[in-house]
Design a protein around this motif. Structure first.
Motif, PDB file in Angstrom:
ATOM      1  N   SER A 355       0.830  -1.198   0.000  1.00  0.00           N
ATOM      2  CA  SER A 355       0.000   0.000   0.000  1.00  0.00           C
ATOM      3  C   SER A 355       0.876   1.264   0.000  1.00  0.00           C
ATOM      4  CB  SER A 355      -0.924  -0.049   1.214  1.00  0.00           C
ATOM      5  OG  SER A 355      -1.625   1.117   1.380  1.00  0.00           O
ATOM      6  N   THR A 356       1.991   1.193   0.703  1.00  0.00           N
ATOM      7  CA  THR A 356       2.923   2.323   0.711  1.00  0.00           C
ATOM      8  C   THR A 356       3.534   2.506  -0.689  1.00  0.00           C
ATOM      9  OG1 THR A 356       3.414   1.928   3.028  1.00  0.00           O
ATOM     10  CG2 THR A 356       5.005   3.256   1.823  1.00  0.00           C
ATOM     11  N   ARG A 357       3.868   1.396  -1.329  1.00  0.00           N
ATOM     12  CA  ARG A 357       4.392   1.464  -2.707  1.00  0.00           C
ATOM     13  C   ARG A 357       3.345   2.127  -3.624  1.00  0.00           C
ATOM     14  NH1 ARG A 357       8.232  -1.901  -5.311  1.00  0.00           N
ATOM     15  NH2 ARG A 357       8.009  -2.031  -7.565  1.00  0.00           N
ATOM     16  N   GLY A 417      -7.794  -3.948 -17.273  1.00  0.00           N
ATOM     17  CA  GLY A 417      -7.541  -5.075 -16.371  1.00  0.00           C
ATOM     18  C   GLY A 417      -7.346  -4.761 -14.899  1.00  0.00           C
ATOM     19  N   VAL A 418      -7.810  -3.587 -14.445  1.00  0.00           N
ATOM     20  CA  VAL A 418      -7.667  -3.256 -13.016  1.00  0.00           C
ATOM     21  C   VAL A 418      -9.018  -2.793 -12.460  1.00  0.00           C
ATOM     22  CG1 VAL A 418      -6.669  -1.601 -11.386  1.00  0.00           C
ATOM     23  CG2 VAL A 418      -5.211  -2.705 -13.076  1.00  0.00           C
ATOM     24  N   ASP A 437       1.269  -6.190  -9.379  1.00  0.00           N
ATOM     25  CA  ASP A 437      -0.119  -5.706  -9.435  1.00  0.00           C
ATOM     26  C   ASP A 437      -0.160  -4.197  -9.179  1.00  0.00           C
ATOM     27  OD1 ASP A 437      -0.905  -8.335  -9.754  1.00  0.00           O
ATOM     28  OD2 ASP A 437      -1.447  -8.608  -7.641  1.00  0.00           O
ATOM     29  N   VAL A 438       0.571  -3.782  -8.157  1.00  0.00           N
ATOM     30  CA  VAL A 438       0.610  -2.354  -7.808  1.00  0.00           C
ATOM     31  C   VAL A 438       1.197  -1.558  -8.975  1.00  0.00           C
ATOM     32  CG1 VAL A 438       1.713  -0.664  -6.274  1.00  0.00           C
ATOM     33  CG2 VAL A 438       0.742  -2.764  -5.329  1.00  0.00           C
ATOM     34  N   ASP A 439       2.263  -2.083  -9.558  1.00  0.00           N
ATOM     35  CA  ASP A 439       2.926  -1.362 -10.649  1.00  0.00           C
ATOM     36  C   ASP A 439       2.055  -1.316 -11.895  1.00  0.00           C
ATOM     37  OD1 ASP A 439       4.927  -1.010  -8.861  1.00  0.00           O
ATOM     38  OD2 ASP A 439       6.296  -2.487  -9.728  1.00  0.00           O
TER      39      ASP A 439
END
Ligand code: PMP
Length: 455
Positions: A355-357, A417-418, A437-439
């Protein structure tokens, strides 16, 4: 370009139309299934499920971990996670096995008898939240409703106090916002039993003077609040605010109920443990059963002692606290497995790092594009809001709502896709979420923002 949120609305309308056309072409199976057999109220199994930035809501086939496969076969990275119900990830294996064992191998979901799981669940929650005694429900709404009843019974007072633009489930008393002369109904309130001003007082989050004024009437049984607001963006408490709430509620003889249904994202014991809060009651729901309906409320020893001294209260039959399926064996098997094997302290560390990323990456995109937006993080959860600095109360956050912009971002991401939660821009990490996923989200958001500021 440029209105207050940093873009040209006409250009965004055109981009939304383009994304809707893409969505239509991309999802023929979901399109063909719309309305079902014609026997569903609103064409959906529950009226909220009609809410979508898309021309029609998506159907899905399966979901595991942080992934959903929709009816047209697209694999989506899921940051919505059932608006928190799937914080543990979709169908986590330990929960699947516990549910299969309980429902299939051993047999029996609901019997009006007990299983060993209940005591284990109570102990885990007592360890994590610091409140010694727990009871179970199936929805956070019910956990809140029953807590309010207990608070009214103990204090002999009629009202509860909520923060303006908070959300606590379909609890009659909570659909109130701050009006010029006290509580007024929130817009769209469906069939309130009476004028909310008769049941409810409202204060602004982060405003202790406001809270003190409202409590001074001497008629508030309980303050029902999230330690950080999560249903109108994320609104974080300012230094000293939560300590002030506790001091003022104690002085007023008002119970403090922390609704940790969403703020559980702050850690295994929610904000209560993370910030060493001392509520009289904590309510939980949604996530603790890994998607199997389950909720809980925990009470302090003081509340328990005061209840024990009130034999006039019918807590074992038709007194208005409890429900037939609440605390059933299937639900508790799911809670035990989810808490002990999935939503572990180690999992929260990993989810929070992701979450921080996410939040750091979003901040970089916002600043890079010079947009007047902000991002707030609460442990494993983060959310962007179309105003800067981040709002300090619910009313200010509501004023920054921009449905057109939300539609654009939700559709842009969904077509690539998100999945974000349909009610806001909330992103939640589960134990199965990955850096990739985050990226993926960050790359797409960057593209959406480039298109926005270039328009
Ligand atoms: N409390 C909070 C803080 C919530 O966000 C919600 C739902 N969004 C609820 C309670 C109610 O949960 P449920 O709809 O599962 O009863």
């Amino acid at each position: 370009m440029n209105d207050q949120a940093g873009y040209d609305p006409r250009a965004v309308e055109a981009m939304v139309a383009q994304e809707r056309a893409t969505y239509l072409a991309r999802n023929p199976v979901s399109a063909a299934r719309q309305g079902g057999t014609g026997n569903l109220f609103g064409g959906v199994p529950m009226t909220w499920l009609a809410k979508s930035a898309a021309p029609f809501p998506l159907h899905f086939e399966g979901a595991f971990g942080a992934r959903v496969v929709d009816a047209d076969g697209h694999e989506l990275v899921d940051f919505c996670l059932g608006d928190t119900g799937a914080m543990a990830g979709h169908s986590p294996l330990p929960t699947v096995e516990a549910v299969a064992r309980r429902y299939g191998t051993l047999g029996g979901a609901t019997t009006m008898l007990l299983t060993e799981d209940a005591g284990v669940c109570g102990s885990i929650l007592a360890d994590r939240f610091g409140l010694p005694l727990w009871s179970f429900a199936l929805t956070a709404t019910d956990a809140n409703r029953w807590s309010i009843r207990l608070a009214r019974a103990l204090t002999g007072r009629s009202k509860i106090l909520v923060n303006s633009y908070s959300y606590h489930g379909s609890v009659d008393e909570s659909f109130a916002v701050k009006g010029p002369d006290g509580a007024v109904s929130r817009r769209g309130n469906v069939g309130p039993p009476c004028d909310v001003a008769r049941t409810t007082r409202v204060a602004e989050f982060n405003d202790l003077a406001d809270l003190e004024r409202e409590l001074a009437h001497g008629d508030v049984a309980a303050v029902l609040m999230e330690p950080a607001m999560t249903n109108m963006g994320i609104v974080l408490p300012e230094p000293g605010y939560l300590a002030g709430v506790r001091a003022l509620t104690r002085a007023a003889g008002t119970l403090l109920i922390n609704d940790e249904t969403h703020t559980l994202s702050a850690g295994p014991g929610g904000c209560t443990a993370a910030w060493r809060l001392e509520p009289d009651i904590v309510t939980l729901g949604k996530a603790i059963g890994g998607g199997i309906p389950s909720a809980a409320y925990g009470i302090s020893q003081d509340v328990a002692d005061r209840l024990a001294a009130r034999p006039d209260l019918d807590l074992v039959d038709t007194g208005g606290v409890g429900g037939t399926l609440a605390g059933n064996a299937l639900s508790l098997a799911a809670v035990r497995a989810t808490l002990t094997e999935v939503l572990t302290p180690e999992a929260f560390v990993q989810m929070t790092a992701l979450s921080t990323r996410y939040a750091t990456g979003v901040e970089k995109i916002i600043r890079g594009a010079g947009l007047p937006w902000s991002i707030s993080q609460l442990g494993a959860r983060a959310e962007y809001r179309f105003t800067d600095p981040a709002p300090r109360n619910g009313t200010a956050s509501e004023a920054a709502t921009d449905l057109l912009l939300e539609d654009y971002l939700h559709l842009y991401l969904l077509n690539r896709g998100v999945l974000l939660t349909p009610f806001h821009n909330m992103a939640l990490m589960c134990p199965a979420t990955t850096e990739a996923d985050v990226d993926l989200h960050l790359g797409l958001l960057g593209g959406a923002v480039d298109q926005l500021v270039g328009a």
